[in-house]
Design a protein around this motif. Structure first.
Motif, PDB file in Angstrom:
ATOM      1  N   ASP A  14       0.597  -1.495  -0.309  1.00 25.10           N
ATOM      2  CA  ASP A  14       0.033   0.075  -0.071  1.00 25.10           C
ATOM      3  C   ASP A  14       0.762   0.665  -0.135  1.00 25.10           C
ATOM      4  OD1 ASP A  14      -1.075   2.358   0.647  1.00 25.10           O
ATOM      5  OD2 ASP A  14      -3.195   1.074   2.237  1.00 25.10           O
ATOM      6  N   GLU A  16      -0.010   3.929  -0.884  1.00 24.54           N
ATOM      7  CA  GLU A  16      -0.128   5.794   0.582  1.00 24.54           C
ATOM      8  C   GLU A  16       0.554   5.492   1.627  1.00 24.54           C
ATOM      9  OE1 GLU A  16      -1.022   8.407  -0.628  1.00 24.54           O
ATOM     10  OE2 GLU A  16      -1.077   7.501  -3.061  1.00 24.54           O
ATOM     11  N   ARG A  17      -0.059   4.100   2.783  1.00 23.70           N
ATOM     12  CA  ARG A  17       1.104   4.113   4.165  1.00 23.70           C
ATOM     13  C   ARG A  17       1.840   4.012   3.830  1.00 23.70           C
ATOM     14  NH1 ARG A  17       0.364  -1.773   6.186  1.00 23.70           N
ATOM     15  NH2 ARG A  17       1.489  -2.803   4.350  1.00 23.70           N
ATOM     16  N   GLU A  20       3.113   6.980   3.913  1.00 26.07           N
ATOM     17  CA  GLU A  20       2.579   8.082   5.523  1.00 26.07           C
ATOM     18  C   GLU A  20       4.442   7.495   6.412  1.00 26.07           C
ATOM     19  OE1 GLU A  20      -0.283   7.402   6.453  1.00 26.07           O
ATOM     20  OE2 GLU A  20      -2.025   8.533   4.546  1.00 26.07           O
ATOM     21  N   ARG A  33       5.819  11.935  -7.024  1.00 28.84           N
ATOM     22  CA  ARG A  33       5.335  10.398  -7.760  1.00 28.84           C
ATOM     23  C   ARG A  33       4.901   9.939  -9.331  1.00 28.84           C
ATOM     24  NH1 ARG A  33       1.178   9.139  -3.988  1.00 28.84           N
ATOM     25  NH2 ARG A  33       0.747   9.951  -2.715  1.00 28.84           N
ATOM     26  N   LYS A  53       2.330   2.240  -9.251  1.00 29.83           N
ATOM     27  CA  LYS A  53       2.593   3.151  -8.813  1.00 29.83           C
ATOM     28  C   LYS A  53       3.578   3.538  -8.528  1.00 29.83           C
ATOM     29  CE  LYS A  53      -2.540   2.887  -7.381  1.00 29.83           C
ATOM     30  NZ  LYS A  53      -2.984   3.391  -6.457  1.00 29.83           N
TER      31      LYS A  53
END
Length: 150
Positions: A14, A16-17, A20, A33, A53
């Protein structure tokens, strides 16, 4: 002739995780990105119809490090258990000034550690003294903190 290391790539489940974690918890700066797809991407990664991604994180004013490249594949990513005694890239190591306080800070943020910081004396090998500890990112990738001791 190989001239330099451009980045360190980490496949994540993931993105996004992981952004972060590497940005907000470890202090790297999100550089940008991109989305990789198409014929060249399929050939590069040896698969078909991929979308990847990608995020690049650099050091910051407080953190000097080579860029970390996070990759999230559109296909189901196999989660394998990282282990220091398994053939692979074993860890990414971050230098700190105060390992004990950084250990406590990260532990209080819920970061999983393999142990508490340990002190080593490698003066007889020409490396000096240090204190080190291993921990894991959200996908279980092993990371290390190290503090040089005078």
């Amino acid at each position: 002739m190989i001239r330099e290391i451009i980045h360190i790539g980490v496949t994540v489940k993931d993105i996004e995780r992981s952004i972060e974690f590497y940005r907000d918890i470890l202090g790297l700066k999100l550089k940008g990105r991109l989305l990789m797809k198409g014929k060249e991407t399929d050939i590069l990664f040896g698969a078909e119809d991929l979308e990847v991604k990608v995020a690049y994180l650099n050091g910051s004013d407080d953190l000097k490090c080579p860029p970390v490249e996070l990759l999230e594949f559109s296909e189901k990513t196999e989660i394998s258990q990282s282990h220091l005694q398994k053939t692979s890239i074993s860890e990414i190591c971050f230098k700190v000034d105060d390992i004990d306080s950084e250990y406590e800070r990260l532990k209080n943020l819920g970061v999983e550690f393999i142990s508490e910081p340990q002190e080593f004396d490698f003066i007889e090998y020409g490396f000096g003294k240090s204190k080190a500890v291993y921990f894991k990112d959200p996908d279980g990738v092993i990371l290390e903190l190290i503090q040089e001791i005078n």
